[in-house]
Write a protein that holds these residues in place. Sequence first.
Motif, PDB file in Angstrom:
ATOM      1  N   VAL A  63     -24.853  20.563   2.817  1.00  0.00           N
ATOM      2  CA  VAL A  63     -24.255  21.266   1.699  1.00  0.00           C
ATOM      3  C   VAL A  63     -22.804  20.832   1.618  1.00  0.00           C
ATOM      4  O   VAL A  63     -22.078  20.868   2.608  1.00  0.00           O
ATOM      5  N   GLN A  64     -22.359  20.397   0.453  1.00  0.00           N
ATOM      6  CA  GLN A  64     -21.038  19.799   0.323  1.00  0.00           C
ATOM      7  C   GLN A  64     -20.022  20.738  -0.328  1.00  0.00           C
ATOM      8  O   GLN A  64     -20.364  21.576  -1.137  1.00  0.00           O
ATOM      9  N   GLY A  65     -18.769  20.517   0.035  1.00  0.00           N
ATOM     10  CA  GLY A  65     -17.634  21.110  -0.666  1.00  0.00           C
ATOM     11  C   GLY A  65     -17.712  22.587  -0.876  1.00  0.00           C
ATOM     12  O   GLY A  65     -17.952  23.375   0.024  1.00  0.00           O
ATOM     13  N   GLN A 106     -27.493  12.252   1.270  1.00  0.00           N
ATOM     14  CA  GLN A 106     -27.288  13.080   2.455  1.00  0.00           C
ATOM     15  C   GLN A 106     -28.000  14.422   2.313  1.00  0.00           C
ATOM     16  O   GLN A 106     -28.662  14.888   3.243  1.00  0.00           O
ATOM     17  N   ALA A 107     -27.861  15.034   1.152  1.00  0.00           N
ATOM     18  CA  ALA A 107     -28.485  16.341   0.937  1.00  0.00           C
ATOM     19  C   ALA A 107     -30.002  16.241   1.045  1.00  0.00           C
ATOM     20  O   ALA A 107     -30.668  17.120   1.599  1.00  0.00           O
ATOM     21  N   ARG A 108     -30.555  15.149   0.509  1.00  0.00           N
ATOM     22  CA  ARG A 108     -32.019  14.992   0.533  1.00  0.00           C
ATOM     23  C   ARG A 108     -32.532  14.721   1.947  1.00  0.00           C
ATOM     24  O   ARG A 108     -33.558  15.270   2.353  1.00  0.00           O
ATOM     25  N   HIS A 162     -24.571  15.984  14.552  1.00  0.00           N
ATOM     26  CA  HIS A 162     -25.013  16.753  13.380  1.00  0.00           C
ATOM     27  C   HIS A 162     -23.923  16.866  12.323  1.00  0.00           C
ATOM     28  O   HIS A 162     -24.196  17.219  11.188  1.00  0.00           O
ATOM     29  N   HIS A 163     -22.673  16.579  12.686  1.00  0.00           N
ATOM     30  CA  HIS A 163     -21.581  16.571  11.704  1.00  0.00           C
ATOM     31  C   HIS A 163     -21.484  15.176  11.087  1.00  0.00           C
ATOM     32  O   HIS A 163     -20.755  14.312  11.585  1.00  0.00           O
ATOM     33  N   THR A 164     -22.194  14.951   9.997  1.00  0.00           N
ATOM     34  CA  THR A 164     -22.202  13.617   9.396  1.00  0.00           C
ATOM     35  C   THR A 164     -20.822  13.206   8.909  1.00  0.00           C
ATOM     36  O   THR A 164     -20.444  12.040   9.001  1.00  0.00           O
TER      37      THR A 164
END
Length: 842
Positions: free
Chosen positions: A832-834, A825-827, A789-791
Amino acid sequence: MTLRAVLLHPVLWTAVVLGALSALWLALGAPIQLVTQIAIYALYGAGVNLLIGYTGLVPFGASVFFGCTSYAAAYFILGLGGNEIGALGLSMVFAAVLGLGIGAVILRRKGLYFSLLTLACSQIAFEIAFKWTSVTGGENGIQGVPRPLMESPLTFHVFVVATVVGVMWLLWRLAHAPFGRVLQAVRDNDVRAASLGYDVYRVRLVGFTLCAVVVGYAGALLTFLLQGVYANNLGWQHAGDSLLMTVLGGVHHFLGPLWGAITFIVLENRLSAITENWWLIFAPLLIAFALVSPEGIQGLVQRLFRCERWTLTRNTIPPRPGLIVPYSSALQALDPRKPILETRGLNKSFGSLVTARSIDFTVYPNTLHTIIGPNGAGKTTFFNMLTGVLPPTAGQVLFEGADVTHLPLHARARLGMGRSFQILSIFPHLTVFENVRVAVQAQRRGARGLFVDAHSLDAINARAWSLLDAVGLADKAAARSADLPHGAKRLLEIAVTLSIDSKLLLLDEPLAGLAEADRVVVADLIKRLSRSHAVLLIEHDIDRVLAISDRISVLHQGRIVADGPPLEVAAHPEVIAAYLGAAKDGERAAPPAVERQAHAAAPILLEARGMVAGYNGSSVLAGIDLVVHEGEAVALLGRNGVGKTTTLRALTGSLPLAAGELKLKGEALTGLRPYEINRRGISLVPEGRRLFPNLTVVENLQLAARPGGISLDEVFELFPRLKTRQAARAENLSGGERQMVAIARALVMPSRLILLDEPFEGLAPAVVNEVMEALVKLRGKVAMVIVEHHTETVLPIVDRAYVLVNGQVAFAGDAGRLEADHALQARLLGVVQGEDLIAAAS
């Protein structure tokens, strides 16, 4: 209750079947006593199934209650006079006292020891009955027992059938009552039940006593059927009759004992008329049936005719309310100036291994206090001492100023200490709704009735719906918990922990195994909970811990090395070295470059086309195509519930394909058993590692080793840490060490393709680096499919990636492309990034 529900009610069918048998026997002019005996033994089996099916205890010698109460019924009517009704009533009182006395002793053991102790009790009773001739009549028994109110066999038969149906109705009500639901929870997970405040010993004792009453009543009825009582029902030769009938009919079905009693008694009657050695005919039939249908007669009929499933309980939940009340803490605000939890000089050692060294520790209300530390630091051991799972070697645990050091787990839960577990701990065979409802019930004393319907308790049901809605599982309330994906199980465990209105929540890695979107939701929920609770958290997600914690303590080698505000702790040099595993210069090595093009050009190793698979008639995978080349590393990504673990199960053969084909080097694997697929070179490194806890590291590896696999020296070269721990038992390893052993076990088999299910779950960053470096070394030597799950962790080390959405492949391509495309990735993944991550978690 609807008309259909009434017509399919198992108690109604009990009455119909016994009534039909009675009519048939009367029409044939056969003695009605045989059907009376069937009814009595069906009740005998139902009483035993109360322990086996609902409580998880297997009695080899329930005959002690059947036989002893038979004698008691004879003594009561012969010694005290009166009639059979009064004698039956006194017999049930006798059975309850006998069950309470025996249960108080033997329930201190479980499993095989419990089973053998029941058999020993039965054999002792047999020896007394057979040899105490002056009291029991010895081998001649007690004869001439009167039946003044029901001299006619038909009158007595009607009475027996009526009371048997009545007791079966009471058992059905009991199974659906609050107490019956607790029995099922204890059966599924006794440690989890204790952590909710249930005294497991007392729950089992009450269940055992109820079993004794039901079985004893059946024994008393047999006394009046035979108008005598004999010792043979107590002997070991007949001690297992009721167990045999129950298993034959279907131990996981309410009507199983009925079908088993009919089959056993009719066959015994007919076969014994042919030969004295009728068991020589019956036993092979029994063996053949057990091989064909482990679920018994009931399961076989349901499988062949796809008819209504009569299991141990109805498969319904209360109707979902039109408006679910939002979850809120039921607790009053605690005084934030007074510590809610303290430890003083807490120590724990296992022989020469010391896991806690003089820990002084304080937790305050309305505070999110996190414990971090590398794997093996003693965090879960510390939690187990706080909650009563493990006794400390020395020191004190204080809760709200009171010494609770020696209180058991359930007593601490009642005081307001609720906990989750590092390894998922739910009730797998209960529905999602029932998991939460039985937890809510634990703190409400008036909700433990024996016969009221648990699903009619509106206040408890409403609270359960609120909790399920809070963690996003309201739509899955009717699902069996064992069928949930890992992330949903973790959310369910949090809901169960919240259910008991704890003052202090002890959460052991609640974010482990969650997809990124779920991690944000759960972290936000934990932060909100800390405004009305004291929250003590163990977590490896250091970035999120720094974002949401009010205070952090760092545990290393069994001692607290730092304690204070997050930013202060994060900058502590000893923390950086111990927890993050940094080198002395503070730099961390980056993973090696991935030769993606070369691996993609290699010959195809695994080819899956149009895979369709699912559970209980529902499809999870909807036509998946998957290709893995020799030596290639592939990531299998997706949100929780999209089918990642299901895909791995389909590839290993543990979940049969409903459609599609699977090939390894052109050889068809479809339809092969899991061990056959493993022998051809596909190995699974399962979620949770699943090592043999009582075997050492070397023994776990030797058990799996086959010619062609890597040697132990190569294992220790790949995982140097295992060389120093090779003699340690698996149960004493840290989570990271267990993961290393699980990967090494797949390599010694040997394997062409390794499937890794969440290999970095619950590991500290330093250990993640060790495991990752090992996987990088393996790339090109063995093909890998990695579910993670940790891409951001897995994409840099793999060649290609697949992303699943709703059981279908939504992306298949170069891992570098997916790694660089945050919008994609978000789609697809809800990542959620950064800075957005920190903001969402704050």
